[in-house]
Design a protein around this motif. Structure first.
Motif: not given
Length: 456
Positions: A404-410, A390-401
């Motif tokens: 969100n523990p469930e996202a890390i589990q994925s 997701y170029p340009g959205q790296e910080q948003e993706i990092l924050k989501m993970f």
């Protein structure tokens, strides 16, 4: 706190929990005394606010916090004390009577609630040494490497403007407008479109009609869209394209040598051949891995048979079914188009859900007993790989993970599954078999139906 089991049928459990009003009162008194030295109220010196006054002002809100704390902490501790593992988050049941709830907050009655959950099944991990795996191997030939290098050279080929008629292999730069029954259709027009005649990029019959055109000329191309064309509103229809030829270019000679390799950033043709061979081998390796993993999962599926948590299966089925529905909608198809009915499809995908849940539990138990772990460094690499998508959205993706523990589990789950598969392959009886690339890349019908992973 009183804990009473009210239901134990198969994997289903229901637990009634009663927290006496006296316990609630004791917790409230503790909070009030802790707050006494911190609360600042007009008309009272710091630390001199009477507890009775604090209770009058904050007692109910503090009791609500105590109740929420009990609801958050109790399920996990109760299940752990019972030496059970819940398949999913327990459901909490409480009174819906506002009067009863008010009595609890006022400390006038016991706080009662129930936990409903399914336990993970207990089963014995079986010996995997008897599992036989046939690993398909493709040997990369020199001819295949040479063919791929030629394709690379073709893609790296440059073109020069030429005078005269276009021939097969020439590049033309054109503007065109597509029409059906004399009316332009959506998506049928383009400007400065580059096309190598004979590349097969356009509709069958289009490119051949450009042979002989010259720079500045106009050409009307007549074609019929294939019956299986992706856009249904165009499939099978006759169309014309008004083409304006802006440039005709002839390919330059491209020698496959060290100079060509250097233009691609490599030191020599030998190095290019080496890189290409590794890439082809890597592609075959991924296909081999899929075939081997499928055989292993099929073998495990036959080895194990135990009761499954119904709600876990239902959740997995819902995920699969929603995906199926989306794909049908996106492709404009129905179950009838797939030679089945909704009822039969539901049965098939429920079996798939059961298989995935079963294999997920089996792999998890095997991995736990074998001490398989996903390291933090591995997890970070996988996370960064996700961010790169997701170029340009790296910080948003990092924050989501991070949040969100469930996202890390994925991310962790598929890594863990692959490591367990690696562990099992060290125990299984694996023999290599040389096959053709066609045999390796052929898609197994059962493979498509059963899904590739247990954790999907």
């Amino acid at each position: 706190m009183q804990v009473t089991e009210t239901k134990a049928e198969g994997l289903t459990r229901e637990i009634e929990i009663v927290v006496p009003a006296s316990d609630l009162e004791a917790r409230l008194q503790t909070r009030l005394f802790e707050a006494k030295d911190k609360v600042q109220l007009k008309g009272f010196r710091p630390g001199k606010v009477p507890v009775s006054h604090l209770r009058k002002m904050y007692g109910k809100s503090m009791m609500a916090e105590i109740v929420n704390q009990i609801l958050n902490e109790t399920p996990g501790s109760v299940i752990a004390d019972r030496k059970e593992r819940a398949a999913m988050r327990p459901e909490i049941g409480m009174t819906e009577d506002e009067g009863e709830a008010e009595k609890v907050l006022n400390g006038e009655t016991d706080f009662k609630f129930t936990l409903s959950y399914e336990t993970l099944p207990d089963f014995e991990v079986k010996d995997s040494s008897g599992i036989k795996i046939e690993r398909p191997i493709v040997e990369v030939s020199d001819e295949e490497v040479a063919e791929q290098v030629e394709r690379i050279a073709e893609n790296a080929r440059t073109y020069e403007d030429k005078d005269g008629a276009a021939e097969k292999g020439d590049k033309v730069i054109v503007d065109f407008v597509g029409k059906i029954d004399g009316e332009a259709f959506e998506g049928g027009s383009a400007e400065d479109s580059e096309l190598v005649i004979g590349s097969g990029r356009f509709i069958p019959g289009f490119e051949e009609q450009l042979i002989g055109v010259e720079k500045g000329s106009d050409k009307t191309v007549e074609v019929t869209f294939p019956e299986n064309y992706g856009a249904e509103h165009l499939a099978g229809k006759a169309a014309t394209f008004d083409v304006k030829v802006k440039t005709v270019q002839a390919p330059t000679e491209t020698a496959i040598d060290d100079e060509m390799a250097k233009k691609l950033g490599l030191e020599s043709l030998e190095k290019l051949n080496e890189v290409v061979r590794d890439q082809i081998q890597s592609q075959y390796g991924m296909a081999t891995r899929q075939k081997v993993k499928r055989q292993l999962l099929d073998a495990l599926d036959k080895q194990y048979d135990f009761e499954l948590p119904g709600k876990l299966v239902e959740a997995e089925f819902d995920n699969i079914w929603n995906q199926v529905q989306r794909e049908l909608t996106e492709n404009g198809k129905t179950f009838e188009d797939e030679d089945t009915t909704e009822e039969k499809a539901r049965e098939e995908y429920r079996r798939l859900a059961e298989r995935r849940v079963r294999l997920g539990l089996v792999l998890s138990e095997i991995g736990e007993k074998a001490g398989v772990q996903v390291g933090e460094e591995e997890l970070q690499r996988a996370l960064f790989e996700q961010m790169r998508r997701y170029p340009g959205q790296e910080q948003e993706i990092l924050k989501m993970f991070q949040e969100n523990p469930e996202a890390i589990q994925s991310i962790r789950a598929p890594l863990y599954e692959e490591k367990v598969v690696d562990h099992l392959l060290t125990e299984a009886d694996v023999t290599d078999k040389t096959v053709t690339k066609e045999e390796l890349m052929a898609e197994d019908e059962a493979e498509t139906a059963s899904g590739e992973t247990a954790s999907a």
